[in-house]
Design an enzyme around this catalytic site. Structure first.
Site, PDB file in Angstrom:
ATOM      1  N   THR B 154      35.448  36.951  32.450  1.00 33.57           N
ATOM      2  CA  THR B 154      36.260  36.055  33.270  1.00 33.57           C
ATOM      3  C   THR B 154      35.870  36.273  34.725  1.00 33.57           C
ATOM      4  OG1 THR B 154      38.020  37.719  33.176  1.00 33.57           O
ATOM      5  CG2 THR B 154      38.192  35.860  31.674  1.00 33.57           C
ATOM      6  N   THR B 191      42.412  41.794  30.622  1.00 31.42           N
ATOM      7  CA  THR B 191      42.024  41.993  29.228  1.00 31.42           C
ATOM      8  C   THR B 191      40.713  42.740  29.050  1.00 31.42           C
ATOM      9  OG1 THR B 191      43.199  40.060  28.541  1.00 31.42           O
ATOM     10  CG2 THR B 191      41.432  40.795  27.118  1.00 31.42           C
ATOM     11  N   GLU B 277      38.257  45.957  39.578  1.00 30.79           N
ATOM     12  CA  GLU B 277      38.372  45.115  40.768  1.00 30.79           C
ATOM     13  C   GLU B 277      38.412  45.937  42.047  1.00 30.79           C
ATOM     14  OE1 GLU B 277      42.936  44.557  39.507  1.00 30.79           O
ATOM     15  OE2 GLU B 277      41.657  42.830  39.809  1.00 30.79           O
ATOM     16  N   ASN B 408      44.394  40.887  44.034  1.00 27.82           N
ATOM     17  CA  ASN B 408      45.596  40.703  43.220  1.00 27.82           C
ATOM     18  C   ASN B 408      46.774  40.106  43.966  1.00 27.82           C
ATOM     19  OD1 ASN B 408      45.195  41.660  40.422  1.00 27.82           O
ATOM     20  ND2 ASN B 408      44.294  43.357  41.561  1.00 27.82           N
ATOM     21  N   THR B 413      49.247  31.642  41.808  1.00 30.82           N
ATOM     22  CA  THR B 413      49.135  30.882  40.559  1.00 30.82           C
ATOM     23  C   THR B 413      49.549  29.444  40.782  1.00 30.82           C
ATOM     24  OG1 THR B 413      51.333  31.687  40.039  1.00 30.82           O
ATOM     25  CG2 THR B 413      49.492  32.763  38.974  1.00 30.82           C
TER      26      THR B 413
END
Lengths: 413, 413
Positions: B154, B191, B277, B408, B413
């Site tokens: 991703t 994930t 990350e 983050n 969103t």
């Protein structure tokens, strides 16, 4: 409604207590660094300490003292050096500190408790301690709580202090507390210290039980970054100077006293979380519907400790997926079909299904929380229900900001 | 010396496997997003899945399938949508994906395993899946591993792939793996997915036991930020095409196969930690002297997961106090007088006592690790000994940088 009111005075609000805080030269910065809380008569004493296997000398010292006899006259706290991982010499420094203070106060060193906060691996400069103690004792005052609160902080941005008063047997009963938290601008200073004084008369075993339960619902439910200190110490004294009837078993009076103790501890715990390094807001996570309270508290702690949740809140992102994921990995069994998640008054998930919600309004809710730093309105409330059990629990934390990384990375020991 | 060599080919290096990766239009970005691993003959299959109570449909689907029969012909993986917290419709999407692939491959849908990664709460766009599957099957190739490795990531910065070859009964036995990790630039994409193929002949129960142990020594020992995903999936296939003797009980051959499986899993796990990350280096924590291996692994995980340790490493600060404090709170009992801490070759603490060491040289060691990102030399090695027990364990993680917070927090969103 709570059956008490907030009053001034901190740890010297209850009858029979004095406190002091001075600059003894322990901190290189020249800030206040030596604090004393003193009870004019012998007080029963309860303590809750770090569970870490790497402990400061003062922690082992207090445990030993309280096991021998659960009472004390004084608490001495230095800031600047943790006196942890300092071996035999650190232990001797602790013993000598108690001996020196005992001489100065003319009390037995066995009635003195100790706490330290500061850099791990650094011993207390005993020359400064020797010179400071007489001056500290001379400074003892019934108005000394603020001075003590200032002398126990390290890199906290604000002092933390509270006092409450209630009535028992028609007489006032008072409780006060001061604390320091995790403003870890200096490294190795994650230490949580909290000292509570009370003038109620209560049995030692009840007092210890109450303190343990209060800690489980307050200090043990906050997290800044998941790290436990070598020096974490919570000590509570009760000297009976209110001259109310002795509380020796659970009942209405005991419940009232425990509720007050829990309120004092929760106030201080939330103040510590709010002052977490780099924090822009306080996060409160309320969990309900769990099989029991401990399960609910565990889920609340896991959510409030999640780096993904913390950074989403810092980014003002109503990211319910991260909250659901954190709840799911907390180690408590539940059916995801039962999951409900709320952010403030916004219902984000119900029956395990994501709902449509006003994303902009939810983000504005988070922005409002950040704008009100140090006000009541700085609180982001996350409510999670995992089923129809009766267990509830709350945890508090703060968001994860650039400043956390800066504070903890840029300092070079 | 390891009894095998590294070869090319990833998951198609072992005999009898094909793979494919295409752009099916699931990701808004237009990057590859649909991957397939296919075994020409039925392979035994073992799986290790997230322990979260909030699970993706594909995780429940795989568990059910493998409980019914521990074998498979194909693994289908989509990227872009986690298909977690999507309720009944998400479950139906999973069933339909397997049915569609079964038709296209002309195999039973019961022999197909599924994995998803992407945003929690988002369903798979089934129109794109329906159109993509025939194209995916048409793309299957013995050189398809890299395409599959690209289609499962991703926000990872790099693909993760490995293949090893050894000799058993005079014949080559090969094992390959691909993985995606926690480059959580997009939210909700923590994930971990890993798929391993092998052409050895081994019994299903042994293979599952080996995979569980290998996961405990690899994927379960890495942490980027302590968050467990709703979709974590590790699947390993073994199709027996090497035509070597079937391994049905522990012994020299089984040990060799398990060591190889552990090596493949550790390679992929370290690659995931290194690509965490915002990471600038890989941190490896080796713990020894523990009462047992699990205790040692637990301490290693706690140290590598400590935000204080991680930000100290980012700041190139040889802050042994934070390492000692993290070891102490790991939940394993030890005597602090026994603690030894090394950073690279620098001994920072011995017998629980801090030692004098060359702070500038130790900081340079950390700077060297950071300079070598994506090289072997990017590894910061922390060694901790807690006593004289025989338990050992290793964990891997990455440092905590400004970029972690940016990645983050800034995405909305």
């Amino acid at each position: 409604m709570a059956d008490w009111q907030e009053i001034d005075g901190g740890v010297t609000a209850p009858k029979g207590y004095k406190a002091a805080g001075i600059t003894a030269g322990l901190k290189p910065s020249g800030a206040p660094d030596l604090a004393l809380i003193f009870s004019e008569t012998e007080a029963i004493a309860a303590g809750v300490f770090t569970m870490s296997q790497v402990r400061a000398a003062c922690v082992d010292y207090c445990r030993t003292r309280l096991q021998a006899k659960a009472s004390a006259r004084a608490i001495l706290c230095n800031a600047g050096q943790a006196n942890a991982a300092t071996g035999d010499r650190g232990w001797e420094d602790a013993l000598e500190s108690a001996r020196l203070l005992g001489e100065s106060l003319n009390i037995s060193p066995d009635t003195i408790l100790l706490a330290s906060t500061g850099v791990i691996g650094q011993r207390i400069p005993m020359e400064a301690m020797r010179n400071g103690i007489p001056q500290l004792v001379a400074s003892l005052s019934e108005d000394g709580s603020d001075a003590a609160a200032k002398a126990i902080i390290t890199t906290d941005l604000v002092t933390k202090s509270i006092a409450l008063e209630t009535t028992m047997d028609g007489r006032p009963v008072r409780m006060g507390g001061i604390a320091k938290g995790s403003g870890m601008i200096h490294p190795n200073m994650a230490t949580l210290l909290a000292f509570v004084t009370c003038d109620a008369a209560v049995s030692t075993s009840l007092w210890q039980q109450m303190l343990k339960r209060a800690a489980d619902r307050s200090f043990n439910q906050i997290t800044v970054d998941g790290d436990t200190s070598t020096n974490d110490t919570l000590i509570a004294l009760a000297n009976g100077q209110s001259r109310t009837a002795a509380i020796t078993e659970m009942g209405a009076s005991a419940e009232k006293l425990e509720a007050m103790l829990t309120a004092v501890c929760q106030y201080l715990a939330k103040a510590i979380a709010r002052d977490g390094e780099g924090a822009t807001c306080l996060i409160e996570v309320q969990v309900s519907g769990a099989p029991d309270d401990e399960s609910a508290r565990q889920i609340a702690r896991t959510i409030v400790g999640s780096s993904l949740v913390k950074s989403a809140i810092f980014g003002r992102d109503p990211n319910w997926g991260r909250i659901a994921a954190a709840a799911g990995r907390a180690g408590v069994s539940f059916h995801q079909e039962d999951l409900q998640i709320k952010l403030g008054s916004f219902v984000l998930m119900e029956n395990g299904q994501p709902l449509e919600f006003d994303r902009a309004a939810a983000s504005n809710y988070l922005k409002g929380a950040a704008a009100g730093a140090y006000l009541q309105e700085d609180t982001v409330l996350i409510s999670v229900c995992i089923g129809n059990g009766s267990g509830t629990g709350t945890a508090w934390g703060c968001d994860l900001s650039y400043d956390y990384v800066r504070i903890n990375a840029e300092y070079t020991t």
